[in-house]
Design an enzyme around this catalytic site. Structure first.
Site, PDB file in Angstrom:
ATOM      1  N   GLU A   1      46.664 -16.852  64.782  1.00 27.74           N
ATOM      2  CA  GLU A   1      45.205 -16.969  64.673  1.00 27.74           C
ATOM      3  C   GLU A   1      44.624 -16.396  63.370  1.00 27.74           C
ATOM      4  O   GLU A   1      43.854 -15.427  63.399  1.00 27.74           O
ATOM      5  CB  GLU A   1      44.560 -16.260  65.882  1.00 27.74           C
ATOM      6  CG  GLU A   1      45.007 -16.854  67.186  1.00 27.74           C
ATOM      7  CD  GLU A   1      44.412 -16.169  68.418  1.00 27.74           C
ATOM      8  OE1 GLU A   1      44.142 -16.872  69.385  1.00 27.74           O
ATOM      9  OE2 GLU A   1      44.207 -14.935  68.394  1.00 27.74           O
TER      10      GLU A   1
HETATM   11  C1  TNX Z   1      45.615 -15.121  71.786  1.00 24.38           C
HETATM   12  S1  TNX Z   1      48.544 -15.362  71.985  1.00 24.38           S
HETATM   13  C2  TNX Z   1      46.208 -14.101  71.052  1.00 24.38           C
HETATM   14  C3  TNX Z   1      45.898 -12.710  71.391  1.00 24.38           C
HETATM   15  C4  TNX Z   1      44.955 -12.610  72.559  1.00 24.38           C
HETATM   16  C5  TNX Z   1      45.380 -13.632  73.582  1.00 24.38           C
HETATM   17  C6  TNX Z   1      44.725 -13.503  74.913  1.00 24.38           C
HETATM   18  C7  TNX Z   1      48.371 -14.849  70.530  1.00 24.38           C
HETATM   19  C8  TNX Z   1      49.513 -14.976  69.643  1.00 24.38           C
HETATM   20  N1  TNX Z   1      47.194 -14.321  70.141  1.00 24.38           N
HETATM   21  O1  TNX Z   1      45.390 -12.028  70.271  1.00 24.38           O
HETATM   22  O2  TNX Z   1      44.995 -11.326  73.059  1.00 24.38           O
HETATM   23  O3  TNX Z   1      45.151 -14.902  73.046  1.00 24.38           O
HETATM   24  O4  TNX Z   1      45.545 -14.075  75.927  1.00 24.38           O
END
Ligand code: TNX
Length: 533
Positions: free
Chosen positions: A305
């Site tokens: 992200e």
């Molecule tokens: C996405 S899964 C994220 C996390 C959040 C999560 C909540 C991922 C690699 N990154 O930063 O905590 O969703 O489920």
């Protein structure tokens, strides 16, 4: 009678007799290297099962290492990667209980440890009488399906103490999981001492989500955790999550905040910029200290992200992270987005989402009343939309995949079935309401090779990891509640050979774990679909 073990062994054959292990019986080791395992076994057993054994010369329990298990059948080979890279994957063992005693032969020390773990399950669930335990005679021949079997734990959103993390490691060891992936940095906290950038812990480690207490691991505490985990054949894979999720970095060192415009009014960019002065020196310093501290061959670079970041900068950043890790003699693993770095991507990527599989759409975010500005939603949706091409890209680059599908292995999903009446409040409150709930049965009824069109061969796999994010989990009690019993299910998927779960059999084995959880004071979710009595 033998139906107590999770994950289910490859082969179990009851032979119809009994053997009684008595107070003071000894565990004998054929080679010196096994004595430390025997000592630990004896100690843990006396705490867990009121059975006091000693380590001695001739044993009611005999341990040995050999390539030849002496069994008529040999389990099929293990797929995937070893998190320690210590030679070929070698966790095959044979456990025999006969009228003469118990024998465990394994192909390595680790294999013997796995055999001892199965023996512990048998002992803890067999009738005990005045310090003696009556075991059914049987033969188990066993080996895991995958080499990499783990849990990713978010200590950034909520900080867990060294003792709490050790109790999580105990859970991993009991279910034959061998990786604890520690998510050591995120927007809300930085959790590892880095001497060259002290504000990371002094400022970045001071808080957590909302008003939860902060905290961090000193270098010595981290080494202590690594050692405790190693004794239980669990490898700690440390993650420093860059370039996204960096608000704690910016709070610690505002000069690293790029001069990019805010994502939305009042929502500043959360990702580092490789062209911003000082940024790549920071990255090099952090990974150099981490590589010094952590003996594991793998370093997790995060890379999920990268909200608000330009694509070209992201790809260049990830490729540089991987070069740095490589230069330190380690191997990089990253969340699936890292595959976007093309030739520069890590050789192991961790799959977590694929849009059609259930990540929320903008309408769902809106329905949930999440008050996200449209600009932020756009950024999230852009990342999710691109996600469908991450795995094909990774596989085309020859990468191996750690499977952490959001739909099955995310333990911060709410429970989608009733529990004990007094737990219903916690059930409604805990877990991200963004995700639909899953039942214990649903969470164990899947196979990593059939859920994605792209991943269809064992050769693509590294293994399986459960993931628990802690936005909704404020303390250790809440963490325990969400970890079990679904973590046991992920272990079953990662170790046991493919095939449909027979629910009645699985539920019986799961119910048997309650005895240990209760004794250990572990707060587990008592799903109504299982008879826990
Ligand atoms: C996405 S899964 C994220 C996390 C959040 C999560 C909540 C991922 C690699 N990154 O930063 O905590 O969703 O489920």
């Amino acid at each position: 009678m033998t139906n107590f073990i999770i994950p289910a062994p490859w082969h179990v054959e009851a032979t119809g007799g009994q053997f009684t292990l008595r107070f003071g019986d000894s565990v004998a080791c054929a080679t010196d290297g096994l004595t430390v395992l025997a000592d630990q076994f004896v100690q843990e057993l006396s705490a867990a099962a009121d059975l006091r054994l000693v380590v001695g010369e001739t044993g009611a329990v005999r341990l040995g290492i050999s390539d030849d298990l002496g069994a008529e059948t040999r389990p099929p080979g293990t797929h995937g990667l070893s998190p320690t890279e210590a030679g070929p994957l070698s966790e095959q063992y044979r456990l025999t209980v006969s009228s003469d005693g118990v024998a465990i032969v394994g192909t390595s020390r680790e294999a013997v440890f796995r055999g001892l773990t199965s023996l512990r399950h048998l002992i803890e669930h067999s009738p005990a009488d005045g310090g003696a335990v009556v075991l059914p005679t049987l033969e188990i021949v066993d080996a895991p399906r995958y080499g990499w079997r783990g849990l990713s734990l978010d200590v950034a959103r909520t900080f867990f103490s060294v003792d709490e993390v050790k109790r999580v490691i105990d859970q991993l060891a009991r279910f034959k999981l061998n990786v604890l992936h520690l998510h050591l940095s995120d927007d809300q906290g930085w959790r590892l001492q880095i001497d060259s950038w002290p504000n990371l812990t002094r400022v970045g480690g001071a808080g957590a989500v909302a008003d939860r207490p902060g905290g961090y691991y000193t270098a010595d505490e981290f080494r202590d955790l690594v050692h405790y985990a190693e004794q239980r054949f669990v490898s700690i894979v440390p993650e420093i999550d860059l370039p996204g999720h960096c608000q704690a970095v910016f709070a610690s060192y505002p000069e690293l905040r790029p001069s990019a415009p805010d994502i939305a009014p009042g929502i500043p960019i959360s990702s580092l910029d490789p062209d911003h002065p000082g940024t790549m020196d920071f990255v090099r310093d952090v990974f150099a200290e981490l590589a010094d501290l952590s003996p594991a061959p793998y370093v997790h670079i995060g890379a999920d992200e990268p909200f608000g970041m330009d694509d070209e900068k992201y790809e260049r950043f990830v490729a540089e992270q991987c070069r740095i890790i490589d230069g330190l003699g380690k191997k990089a693993i990253g969340w699936q987005e890292a595959a976007r770095a093309g030739d520069g991507a890590p050789a192991v990527v961790q799959y977590w989402m694929h849009q059609p599989e259930g990540m929320a759409t903008p309408d769902q975010y809106a329905d949930l009343g999440l008050d996200l500005p449209p600009e932020v939603l756009d950024v999230i949706v852009a990342n999710v939309t691109r996600a469908t091409t991450d795995l094909p890209a990774a596989l085309a680059q020859g990468a191996r995949v750690v499977m952490s599908p959001l739909a099955f292995t995310y333990l911060d999903r709410p429970y989608g079935e009733q529990g004990a009446p007094e737990q219903e409040g916690d059930r409604a409150r805990l877990g991200l309401s963004l995700y639909p709930g899953t039942s214990v049965e649903e969470s164990v009824s899947w196979d990593p090779l059939t859920i994605l069109p792209d991943v269809t061969s064992e050769d693509d796999m590294a293994g399986i990891e459960a993931v628990i994010w802690c936005e909704t989990l404020a303390d250790f009690n809440e963490l325990q509640f969400m970890l079990q019993p679904r973590l046991a299910g992920v272990a079953e998927r990662a170790w046991t050979r493919p095939g449909p779960i027979e629910w009645d059999d699985y539920a019986t084995r799961l119910a048997a774990q309650a005895r240990w959880w209760r004794r250990d004071g572990w707060n587990f979710f008592r799903a109504a679909s299982v008879d826990w009595s």
